[in-house]
Design a protein around this motif. Sequence first.
Motif, PDB file in Angstrom:
ATOM      1  N   TYR A  25       0.841  -1.199   0.000  1.00  0.00           N
ATOM      2  CA  TYR A  25       0.000   0.000   0.000  1.00  0.00           C
ATOM      3  C   TYR A  25       0.878   1.251   0.000  1.00  0.00           C
ATOM      4  CZ  TYR A  25      -3.861  -3.087   1.415  1.00  0.00           C
ATOM      5  OH  TYR A  25      -4.810  -4.081   1.471  1.00  0.00           O
ATOM      6  N   GLU A  26       0.336   2.295  -0.610  1.00  0.00           N
ATOM      7  CA  GLU A  26       1.041   3.578  -0.557  1.00  0.00           C
ATOM      8  C   GLU A  26       0.658   4.308   0.716  1.00  0.00           C
ATOM      9  OE1 GLU A  26       0.911   5.824  -4.283  1.00  0.00           O
ATOM     10  OE2 GLU A  26       0.215   3.975  -5.224  1.00  0.00           O
ATOM     11  N   THR A  27       1.504   5.222   1.105  1.00  0.00           N
ATOM     12  CA  THR A  27       1.185   6.049   2.275  1.00  0.00           C
ATOM     13  C   THR A  27       0.274   7.183   1.801  1.00  0.00           C
ATOM     14  OG1 THR A  27       3.328   5.522   3.199  1.00  0.00           O
ATOM     15  CG2 THR A  27       2.157   7.391   4.167  1.00  0.00           C
ATOM     16  N   LEU A  28      -0.966   7.118   2.233  1.00  0.00           N
ATOM     17  CA  LEU A  28      -1.968   8.066   1.736  1.00  0.00           C
ATOM     18  C   LEU A  28      -2.706   8.716   2.895  1.00  0.00           C
ATOM     19  CD1 LEU A  28      -3.572   5.706  -0.959  1.00  0.00           C
ATOM     20  CD2 LEU A  28      -2.014   7.609  -1.432  1.00  0.00           C
ATOM     21  N   ASP A  29      -3.281   9.871   2.594  1.00  0.00           N
ATOM     22  CA  ASP A  29      -4.124  10.534   3.592  1.00  0.00           C
ATOM     23  C   ASP A  29      -5.446   9.786   3.696  1.00  0.00           C
ATOM     24  OD1 ASP A  29      -2.303  12.478   4.108  1.00  0.00           O
ATOM     25  OD2 ASP A  29      -3.138  13.889   2.641  1.00  0.00           O
ATOM     26  N   ASP A  30      -5.914   9.630   4.931  1.00  0.00           N
ATOM     27  CA  ASP A  30      -7.233   9.053   5.102  1.00  0.00           C
ATOM     28  C   ASP A  30      -8.273  10.128   4.819  1.00  0.00           C
ATOM     29  OD1 ASP A  30      -8.350   6.560   5.592  1.00  0.00           O
ATOM     30  OD2 ASP A  30      -9.000   7.157   7.587  1.00  0.00           O
ATOM     31  N   LYS A  31      -9.369   9.746   4.199  1.00  0.00           N
ATOM     32  CA  LYS A  31     -10.440  10.675   3.832  1.00  0.00           C
ATOM     33  C   LYS A  31      -9.882  11.907   3.117  1.00  0.00           C
ATOM     34  CE  LYS A  31     -13.222   9.082   7.707  1.00  0.00           C
ATOM     35  NZ  LYS A  31     -13.755   9.375   9.028  1.00  0.00           N
ATOM     36  N   PRO A  32      -9.334  11.722   1.944  1.00  0.00           N
ATOM     37  CA  PRO A  32      -8.731  12.844   1.226  1.00  0.00           C
ATOM     38  C   PRO A  32      -9.768  13.917   0.864  1.00  0.00           C
ATOM     39  CG  PRO A  32      -8.944  10.948  -0.204  1.00  0.00           C
ATOM     40  CD  PRO A  32      -9.291  10.479   1.166  1.00  0.00           C
ATOM     41  N   ALA A  33      -9.299  15.136   0.702  1.00  0.00           N
ATOM     42  CA  ALA A  33     -10.192  16.264   0.408  1.00  0.00           C
ATOM     43  C   ALA A  33     -10.947  16.042  -0.896  1.00  0.00           C
ATOM     44  CB  ALA A  33      -9.368  17.555   0.329  1.00  0.00           C
ATOM     45  N   SER A  34     -10.280  15.410  -1.866  1.00  0.00           N
ATOM     46  CA  SER A  34     -10.937  15.186  -3.162  1.00  0.00           C
ATOM     47  C   SER A  34     -12.189  14.331  -2.992  1.00  0.00           C
ATOM     48  CB  SER A  34      -9.967  14.506  -4.129  1.00  0.00           C
ATOM     49  OG  SER A  34      -9.558  13.257  -3.611  1.00  0.00           O
ATOM     50  N   ASP A  50      -8.935   7.926  -2.984  1.00  0.00           N
ATOM     51  CA  ASP A  50      -8.962   9.009  -3.974  1.00  0.00           C
ATOM     52  C   ASP A  50      -9.288   8.491  -5.381  1.00  0.00           C
ATOM     53  OD1 ASP A  50      -6.615   7.735  -4.592  1.00  0.00           O
ATOM     54  OD2 ASP A  50      -5.302   9.435  -4.153  1.00  0.00           O
ATOM     55  N   GLN A  51      -9.500   7.181  -5.504  1.00  0.00           N
ATOM     56  CA  GLN A  51      -9.918   6.633  -6.803  1.00  0.00           C
ATOM     57  C   GLN A  51     -11.352   6.093  -6.780  1.00  0.00           C
ATOM     58  OE1 GLN A  51      -6.749   3.800  -7.697  1.00  0.00           O
ATOM     59  NE2 GLN A  51      -5.639   5.370  -8.838  1.00  0.00           N
ATOM     60  N   LEU A  52     -12.020   6.292  -5.656  1.00  0.00           N
ATOM     61  CA  LEU A  52     -13.374   5.740  -5.519  1.00  0.00           C
ATOM     62  C   LEU A  52     -14.346   6.333  -6.536  1.00  0.00           C
ATOM     63  CD1 LEU A  52     -13.810   5.608  -1.622  1.00  0.00           C
ATOM     64  CD2 LEU A  52     -13.835   3.655  -3.189  1.00  0.00           C
ATOM     65  N   PHE A  53     -14.247   7.641  -6.745  1.00  0.00           N
ATOM     66  CA  PHE A  53     -15.196   8.304  -7.645  1.00  0.00           C
ATOM     67  C   PHE A  53     -15.051   7.789  -9.071  1.00  0.00           C
ATOM     68  CE2 PHE A  53     -16.627  12.093 -10.180  1.00  0.00           C
ATOM     69  CZ  PHE A  53     -17.962  11.998  -9.847  1.00  0.00           C
TER      70      PHE A  53
END
Lengths: 97, 552
Positions: free
Chosen positions: B298-307, B387-390
């Motif tokens: 997994y990449e290090t990502l922000d949880d609940k990103p603003a996008s 951030d790829q859900l949409f």
Amino acid sequence: MAKKLKGDQVFTGQLLREGDVVYLTADGSWAPDLQNACVATNDQEIETLEGLANEGVLKNLVVDVYPFVVVRNEAGDLAPDHIREKLRTAGPSIVYS
Amino acid sequence: MYIYDDFDETFVRERAAQFRDQVERRLSGELSEEQFRPLRLMNGVYLQLHAYMLRVAVPYGTLSSKQLRQLAMIAKKYDKGYGHFTTRQNIQFNWPKLEDLPDILDDLADVGMHAIQTSGNCIRNVTSDQWAGVASDEVIDPRPYAELMRQWSSLHPEFSYLPRKFKIAITGADSDRAAIAFHDIGLQVMKNKTQEIGFRVFVGGGLGRTPMVGKVVRDFIGVEDLLPYLVAILRAYNLEGRRDNKYKARIKILVHEKGIEAFQARVEEIFEGLDKDSLRAQKGELERIEAFFTLPDYETLDDKPASLSKERAENSAFHAWVMRNVARHRQAGYAIVNISLKPHGGIPGDATDEQMDLVADLADAYSHGEIRVTHEQNLVLAHVRQDQLFELWQKLEAAGLGTANLGAITDMITCPGLDFCTLATARSIPIAQKISNKFSDIERQNEIGDMKIKISGCINACGHHHAGHIGILGLNKKGEEYYQITLGGSGAEDAAVGEILGPGFAADDVAGAIDTLVNRYIQLRTTADERFLDVVNRVGLEPFKEALYADH
């Protein structure tokens, strides 16, 4: 001997190779259309048809052979008496693919 | 995910070759139907109402994109362009021809799949939590143990002719998404007080004509002794389970008739007498298997990103889908995506070949090439970036796979029923479709909240109706279908068997009856969060009986 059923009867089975539902005709062949089925109206005729049906099994044309009760609808066509055979004859009652 | 080694590969190829020979001998007449039937059943081939049916094993519900694409190819080439996902995390093809089945098994073998032990009185495909490895509430990933049991149970010589079929389910979370209490053996992977990993073992659960909630036969058995302990249970069942009456042959009847204490004592007695070393997995084998189930990088990502917040705010349909179908992931910035196979008015669990191909492509693009099948007849992409859900949702939505109803009233388990099944007494699918259409409004579904409706077309209960918050059982009286309604069942950690409400309903009246029950529930609940099942457990059946039968 087929089990005692009340009413006119036809024999059905499924083609060994394809699995398709078929009905026994008067000449011992198997047809996909119920309207081509041979109807037995008394015990002797049922016995004769049962013999023909079993020949189809022995020749490895059909499997799972059994009789079921049919009636004539208003148009004079053969129709199954029971929901199971109605669905088997008409195919699934839903749009499935 | 697990990849076949040479042994598995050779074994599956050999079985496919054996089956080709068996089919040839059947078609030539060398084998009679009586001789052939058990052979075809050992390879998952049934003769159903209209055609042959092939049930393909999906071990613990996990598929690679390559495997799903192959299933899509089989659906298109040999069947009618679709497959049906089942409550045992398998897939069924409803229209194959016997003469094509050897080729189909070869095609399955090409991607490490088969249909062995999807039928017959053996240990069936082991099922598991579809969120295994990624669920936020998981204690231990159950998949390595599921794989160990798959290998152990495959063609197990002692347990190939059991009194009846035998189903094992395993979960590693406190929330039970695998219905372990309704299996012959249910396993909960856990840690004991000293942080040792092991299993709580349930036995004797099941549905069918005699529904039973499984009972704890062992509070804790260590990992090393899992296989010996399973041998002890199965040996007790194999020796003492009834073979005189198939309706009383499941282990649940033995446990019930003997009593859990006596059964437990018998299992312990056998267990103590076993040469355990000879039955344990070889040293290093579990570690070898575990290596296949390490999580992706997994990449290090922000949880609940603003996008994501912005996209949800701007698109209400997307927001509704995220609320219903997206579950919390253990890794920050990632999500578990549940793909509903319950489009409104559709057939629960069906997917077209095009949909299967698309899901395989989406799995490659967004979820490390892996797909899970759920026992509730849906699919899961387990490793999706938030951030790829949409982007993912738009593609699912365009293919009819974006229905936002996971766990809602239209997310029903439904068996094939009399439209396909030789055992069924009534149709199930049209009932599900009518209910689905009646409650298709998403706002209405969300107002109702979590609700599990489960529909079976006969008392064999493949649709898990006993475990439904609302269960519907199709029966037949003098050639007419009618439907019995039960309330209060649950297949989760609060497992319970539903109770019959009263006289049954005609097919056309079932959806209306469900509407009446739902309206009564909304009147009775004290808060919007109080689920239907909670209300039934609090107030009992009477208020619902009054609502349904007041005019009768």
